[in-house]
Design an enzyme around this catalytic site. Sequence first.
Site, PDB file in Angstrom:
ATOM      1  N   ARG A 161     -13.085 -87.228   2.496  1.00 48.00           N
ATOM      2  CA  ARG A 161     -12.860 -87.880   3.782  1.00 48.00           C
ATOM      3  C   ARG A 161     -12.338 -86.874   4.811  1.00 48.00           C
ATOM      4  O   ARG A 161     -11.792 -85.834   4.455  1.00 48.00           O
ATOM      5  CB  ARG A 161     -11.847 -89.011   3.637  1.00 48.00           C
ATOM      6  CG  ARG A 161     -12.228 -90.100   2.643  1.00 48.00           C
ATOM      7  CD  ARG A 161     -11.102 -91.116   2.527  1.00 48.00           C
ATOM      8  NE  ARG A 161     -11.426 -92.203   1.601  1.00 48.00           N
ATOM      9  CZ  ARG A 161     -11.102 -92.217   0.306  1.00 48.00           C
ATOM     10  NH1 ARG A 161     -10.457 -91.174  -0.213  1.00 48.00           N
ATOM     11  NH2 ARG A 161     -11.416 -93.243  -0.465  1.00 48.00           N
ATOM     12  N   LYS A 185      -5.964 -91.096  -0.379  1.00 48.99           N
ATOM     13  CA  LYS A 185      -5.249 -92.240   0.168  1.00 48.99           C
ATOM     14  C   LYS A 185      -4.139 -92.676  -0.782  1.00 48.99           C
ATOM     15  O   LYS A 185      -4.271 -92.575  -2.000  1.00 48.99           O
ATOM     16  CB  LYS A 185      -6.215 -93.411   0.397  1.00 48.99           C
ATOM     17  CG  LYS A 185      -7.175 -93.217   1.561  1.00 48.99           C
ATOM     18  CD  LYS A 185      -7.991 -94.476   1.775  1.00 48.99           C
ATOM     19  CE  LYS A 185      -8.880 -94.366   3.019  1.00 48.99           C
ATOM     20  NZ  LYS A 185      -9.662 -95.602   3.233  1.00 48.99           N
ATOM     21  N   HIS A 256     -18.237 -88.258   8.297  1.00 45.35           N
ATOM     22  CA  HIS A 256     -18.536 -89.179   7.197  1.00 45.35           C
ATOM     23  C   HIS A 256     -19.993 -89.114   6.743  1.00 45.35           C
ATOM     24  O   HIS A 256     -20.325 -89.581   5.655  1.00 45.35           O
ATOM     25  CB  HIS A 256     -18.184 -90.606   7.613  1.00 45.35           C
ATOM     26  CG  HIS A 256     -17.419 -91.358   6.574  1.00 45.35           C
ATOM     27  ND1 HIS A 256     -16.164 -90.975   6.152  1.00 45.35           N
ATOM     28  CD2 HIS A 256     -17.734 -92.468   5.858  1.00 45.35           C
ATOM     29  CE1 HIS A 256     -15.737 -91.828   5.224  1.00 45.35           C
ATOM     30  NE2 HIS A 256     -16.666 -92.735   5.031  1.00 45.35           N
ATOM     31  N   ARG A 259     -20.316 -87.471   3.444  1.00 43.38           N
ATOM     32  CA  ARG A 259     -19.849 -88.324   2.347  1.00 43.38           C
ATOM     33  C   ARG A 259     -20.946 -89.287   1.915  1.00 43.38           C
ATOM     34  O   ARG A 259     -21.207 -89.462   0.722  1.00 43.38           O
ATOM     35  CB  ARG A 259     -18.612 -89.088   2.816  1.00 43.38           C
ATOM     36  CG  ARG A 259     -17.875 -89.874   1.746  1.00 43.38           C
ATOM     37  CD  ARG A 259     -16.526 -90.312   2.300  1.00 43.38           C
ATOM     38  NE  ARG A 259     -15.820 -91.242   1.450  1.00 43.38           N
ATOM     39  CZ  ARG A 259     -15.054 -90.885   0.431  1.00 43.38           C
ATOM     40  NH1 ARG A 259     -14.936 -89.608   0.118  1.00 43.38           N
ATOM     41  NH2 ARG A 259     -14.407 -91.786  -0.287  1.00 43.38           N
ATOM     42  N   HIS A 282     -12.653 -93.486  -4.641  1.00 46.89           N
ATOM     43  CA  HIS A 282     -12.625 -94.920  -4.385  1.00 46.89           C
ATOM     44  C   HIS A 282     -11.722 -95.613  -5.403  1.00 46.89           C
ATOM     45  O   HIS A 282     -11.897 -95.429  -6.607  1.00 46.89           O
ATOM     46  CB  HIS A 282     -14.038 -95.518  -4.485  1.00 46.89           C
ATOM     47  CG  HIS A 282     -14.912 -95.162  -3.333  1.00 46.89           C
ATOM     48  ND1 HIS A 282     -16.296 -95.110  -3.436  1.00 46.89           N
ATOM     49  CD2 HIS A 282     -14.640 -94.838  -2.046  1.00 46.89           C
ATOM     50  CE1 HIS A 282     -16.805 -94.762  -2.266  1.00 46.89           C
ATOM     51  NE2 HIS A 282     -15.820 -94.599  -1.416  1.00 46.89           N
ATOM     52  N   TYR A 291     -23.526 -97.551  -2.310  1.00 44.32           N
ATOM     53  CA  TYR A 291     -24.502 -96.468  -2.278  1.00 44.32           C
ATOM     54  C   TYR A 291     -25.658 -96.704  -3.244  1.00 44.32           C
ATOM     55  O   TYR A 291     -26.695 -96.083  -3.103  1.00 44.32           O
ATOM     56  CB  TYR A 291     -23.807 -95.135  -2.577  1.00 44.32           C
ATOM     57  CG  TYR A 291     -22.817 -94.770  -1.503  1.00 44.32           C
ATOM     58  CD1 TYR A 291     -23.236 -94.295  -0.274  1.00 44.32           C
ATOM     59  CD2 TYR A 291     -21.452 -94.950  -1.703  1.00 44.32           C
ATOM     60  CE1 TYR A 291     -22.336 -93.991   0.733  1.00 44.32           C
ATOM     61  CE2 TYR A 291     -20.538 -94.645  -0.708  1.00 44.32           C
ATOM     62  CZ  TYR A 291     -20.984 -94.170   0.502  1.00 44.32           C
ATOM     63  OH  TYR A 291     -20.087 -93.873   1.496  1.00 44.32           O
TER      64      TYR A 291
END
Length: 324
Positions: A161, A185, A256, A259, A282, A291
Amino acid sequence: MEKPSTKHIWRCVIYYLWLCLAKGQASDTIRGKRSGLKKFYYWAVEKGVRYIDQINLDLMDEYHAYLNVYRKELDGQPLSDAQKRSLLTFVKTFVQYMHRKGLLVENSLASIELPSRGFQLPKALYSVNEIESILRQTLLFGIKGLRDRVILEVFFATGIRRGELIKLNLDDVDFQNELIRVHGKGKRERLIPISKRALEWLVLYIGKVRPMFAFIGSGNSLFLANNGKRYKPGKLSDMASQYVKLAGIERPGACHLYRHSTATEMLENDADLRHVQELLGHADISTTQIYTHVSRAKLSAVYSDTHPSAQSDSGLFVKVKNSF
């Protein structure tokens, strides 16, 4: 920051955002919450609602109805299901925190029903050839272009990211084992592989390019902006998007897009979904599964090889055609 002595919505929002910052939430996350809660606050004030103890399920039903008819200023388009859910979730979580902190006697939105996220594919997908064309544009801009090339190479090689790339430090790159430590994150760290190609660009950058931007205040930051400090998220996006335009590609895209392409190409080449989930960081595999809907080449090949209708050649079309 002290707990507010008033229940005024915006005063409590400032306190809530401070709590999010203290917990170590990403700046992009806090920025999104602030924007979403600001939107709710302006709407609520017009309704005569100024205090958090006035927020209830009936009010949120009205706000949901407002979001359903809202049109974005830039393009006049309605909000997506995911956007509406996020805006309602911002308020729900905010009220929940105010209850936890004793500013509300009860959590009035505990039983709120949120709309479905819907299903939204990435807005723009780029082929490998298009990405290579974008990367080549950087070589037109001297030393700054070389730095930008390395940044985009790392984006493409890792699928990380924007906020994760900004946080990278010099000691996060393991050249010997071809790994990179990513600060993800929720303060979750992960070690992911990085290609030899990207590492070669990093060797050039660290040895020859980075010293031309660095000063005593640069610290251990890996990628440095023109001022010698870490990139700000918006500036990084501006840099990435300019090369998309220079490549003659009119579809939207910036950091992005790499990604999206990383995930899609890996799935096209038979990567396991769990491995892609780990690479992208994730928390929920359902996010990675988006995806699989984008990756259509394998589905088409399997369909052609296995579906009876795709395999059969009855010659019926020729017979019907010849009868006319």
